[in-house]
Enzyme design. Structure first.
Site, mmCIF file in Angstrom:
data_model
loop_
_atom_site.group_PDB
_atom_site.id
_atom_site.type_symbol
_atom_site.label_atom_id
_atom_site.label_comp_id
_atom_site.label_asym_id
_atom_site.label_seq_id
_atom_site.Cartn_x
_atom_site.Cartn_y
_atom_site.Cartn_z
ATOM 1 N N CYS A 258 12.310 20.991 92.766
ATOM 2 C CA CYS A 258 12.055 21.232 94.188
ATOM 3 C C CYS A 258 10.612 21.661 94.456
ATOM 4 O O CYS A 258 10.158 21.611 95.579
ATOM 5 C CB CYS A 258 13.057 22.235 94.766
ATOM 6 S SG CYS A 258 12.918 23.891 94.104
ATOM 7 N N ARG A 259 9.878 22.079 93.423
ATOM 8 C CA ARG A 259 8.482 22.465 93.632
ATOM 9 C C ARG A 259 7.495 21.380 93.177
ATOM 10 O O ARG A 259 6.282 21.536 93.314
ATOM 11 C CB ARG A 259 8.179 23.741 92.819
ATOM 12 C CG ARG A 259 8.758 24.994 93.445
ATOM 13 C CD ARG A 259 7.729 25.569 94.399
ATOM 14 N NE ARG A 259 8.287 26.566 95.273
ATOM 15 C CZ ARG A 259 8.316 27.859 94.989
ATOM 16 N NH1 ARG A 259 7.859 28.290 93.840
ATOM 17 N NH2 ARG A 259 8.818 28.700 95.848
#
Lengths: 315, 305
Positions: A258-259
């Site tokens: 997600c990053r």
């Protein structure tokens, strides 16, 4: 499709993949890289390698999120993912560093796979004594101690951290920056897959002892370099977790994607400004791989340049 | 937005009567009685079985107890799938109560994720919500939420508080009216006969020409074999929450109303011949605003609230 059929079969399989989806991505990519003498730009994996601690913890990433007008170039769609994999495989074949393509039966999908033996050094051996009997050790305590020890290093002497990283860049050093303690040879298996939800590659891996016992999450954490561990464990979502492999259905460790877009954006924007072609997957791997002991050799940067990967996703 | 609150309630309070039996090979000090529970379809096995564990530990010695896991007819049950999905996938034709076998040793490392505590379930649940929002809104809604908002979603599920959960979850279900739906529909299709755990790809609720995509459109795209040709008998059931929704149901509506709390639409495709329970009882409500929904009473056994 036979996964073990050697590289030419592998490449054919991926080309086939591209074609079956009505995409000529891989064949085009191959042709380009076969004519690579004509392409003058350099693939600068080396640059990314030397920068990865800074990229991973980039203080500017929140500013970067406001540059949405350039965002389209920072997204990896599935077609480009396969193209990047194709190029990476070709280079891996020249370097003989062990990546192969695994196609999933009855499916158009697949993943890059590599296995490696890795010598992991741990300050204390207690975590590893699980082999024979049930353990009375306290892995979390040990981790806490290690984290505490590395706090002053991370806060007061940022230079030390970079020195460590430079050490890691030396091919055969592995994670030997921590010199005290026992070392243990472990078998690692890495898979690179595409996440359509996050439009990024995702690194899955599993690790076992030579006797075949799988490592627990605590053991995996304790094998992560202390500098990385401290940073990762402070993040809101623990970045290494046990997940179901989306194609095999078996438990694998995963570095959460997600990053990914956040730390890849500056890399891609910089490359774009300098008109440098970038293999998204290779650059990304050089950032996330070392966290879990997967080093990307600098020799990738001395090979044929990659074709430029520009995204077509518009929204 | 979510006008059909009754549907949300019915989905939330769906229960499966279950009997837990201790595996015969476990060493006990005296005979272990089975334990009965109404399992919430939308929850997770490891989140609602504390009582089961306590029950069996009473007859076991501490040194014989390792991590608890569950099995149904030889298949280890993946706690990280919602309970309703496990039932529809493995046990939809079973006689109720659903008979689950409980194990305390020989944890199948190669099949199941370890679940040492409920914080692992929480991490899994939140990770699913984030992934769903990445698909629906490019993560914008979930990233705008505060930590306490995330906690509210989790506590709502953990404590079975419908109102608490939906007060926050409705934000995740919003979309710009002019776009007619989410960016992509978060879904997973599970097939009983496949080695692959599930199918998950990008699929939009509205076609480029502006037509509304239906469940049938999705199934046709992801698994053409799932739908019968004209005149052929049905070979597969397409099941969500124990019911077979009409294939003409708009996907966006399904996503808003029949998604699990993790915000994914979990669709089970099973080979089994249609069971009379599932195919006989229909309530059809086809006005223009509310898409038709098929309900079977089986879905809401043990309904509360």
């Amino acid at each position: 499709m036979e996964p073990q059929g050697g590289s030419s079969a592998t490449l054919t399989a991926i080309q086939h993949h591209g074609r079956r989806r009505g995409r000529k991505c891989c064949s085009t990519a191959l042709r380009r890289s076969q004519q690579s003498e004509q392409v003058s730009c350099e693939l600068s994996a080396g640059v990314f390698l030397s920068q990865y601690p800074r990229i991973l913890h980039s203080p500017v990433r929140h500013k970067m999120t406001s540059t949405t007008s350039h965002m389209s170039s920072c997204v990896l769609d599935e077609q480009n993912f396969y193209r990047c994999c194709c190029l990476l495989l070709q280079q891996s074949e020249q370097l003989n560093d062990g990546w192969s393509w695994e196609a999933v039966q009855d499916s158009e999908e697949g993943y890059l796979r590599k296995t490696t033996l890795r010598s992991v050094v741990i300050n204390s051996s207690t975590v590893w004594d699980l082999e024979g009997s049930s353990s009375e050790s306290e892995p979390s305590d040990q981790q806490a101690q290690e984290s505490e020890q590395s706090v002053p290093v991370a806060l007061d002497e940022p230079d030390t951290m970079e020195d460590d990283t430079d050490d890691d860049d030396d091919e055969d050093d592995g994670v030997c920056a921590v010199s005290k303690g026992n070392s243990k040879v472990l078998q690692y298996e890495y898979h690179i897959m595409y996440s359509c939800s996050y439009s990024t590659p995702v690194l899955y891996f599993r690790a076992s002892t030579l006797q075949g016992r799988s490592l627990s999450l605590e053991e995996v954490w304790s094998s992560v370099h202390p500098n990385f561990r401290l940073r990762l464990q402070n993040s809101p979502l623990n970045t290494i977790s046990l997940q179901e492999h989306p194609l095999l259905g078996q438990p694998f460790f995963m570095l959460h994607p997600c990053r990914t877009e956040e730390f890849m954006r500056p890399v891609l924007l910089a490359a774009q400004e300098q008109h440098r072609p970038v293999n998204y997957v290779l650059s990304w791997l050089s950032v996330v791989g070392p966290v879990v002991g997967l080093d990307v050799t600098l020799r990738y940067s001395q090979l044929h340049p990659a074709a430029s990967i520009s995204s077509t996703e518009s929204d | 937005m979510a006008d059909d609150k009754d549907v949300l309630r019915d989905v939330w309070f769906g229960r499966i009567p279950t009997s837990f039996t201790l595996n015969q090979d476990e060493v006990t000090e005296r005979e272990a009685e089975p334990y009965y529970l109404l399992l919430p379809r939308v929850s997770y096995l490891t989140l609602v079985t504390d009582k089961v564990k306590k029950h069996f530990l009473k007859v076991m010695r501490a040194e014989d107890v390792e991590e608890m896991w569950f099995e149904y007819e030889g298949t280890p049950l993946k706690w990280h799938y919602p309970i309703g999905v496990l039932f529809d996938l493995h046990a939809s034709n079973t006689v109720l109560p659903w008979s689950i076998t409980v194990h305390f040793k020989n944890f199948p490392d190669s099949d199941l994720l370890h679940c040492p505590s409920s914080s692992v379930v929480e991490a899994h649940f939140m990770s699913s919500i984030k992934e769903a929002d990445a698909l629906k809104h490019k993560s914008q809604v979930v990233n705008d939420m505060q930590k306490k908002d995330h906690k509210q979603l989790w506590m709502g599920l953990q404590n079975d508080k419908f109102d608490q959960f939906w007060a926050m979850n409705r934000k995740l279900m919003e979309y710009p009216t002019e776009e007619g739906g989410f960016r992509y529909i978060p879904f997973r299709i599970y097939q009983t006969m496949s080695d692959r755990p599930f199918i998950q790809r990008l699929f939009r609720p509205v076609s480029p020409e502006g037509n509304v995509h239906t469940l049938g459109d999705l199934m046709k795209e992801m698994d053409p074999a799932a739908l019968p040709n004209d005149g052929e008998p049905k070979r597969y059931q397409v099941v969500i929450h124990g019911i077979e929704p009409l294939l003409e149901t708009p996907l966006q509506w399904l996503s808003e109303h029949l998604s699990h709390p993790d915000n994914f639409l979990h669709i089970c495709e099973s080979h089994n011949p249609p069971s009379p329970v599932l195919s006989s009882v229909y309530i059809s409500t086809p006005p223009t605003t509310t898409p038709p929904l098929l309900l079977s009473e089986d879905l809401f056994i043990g309904r509360e609230g």
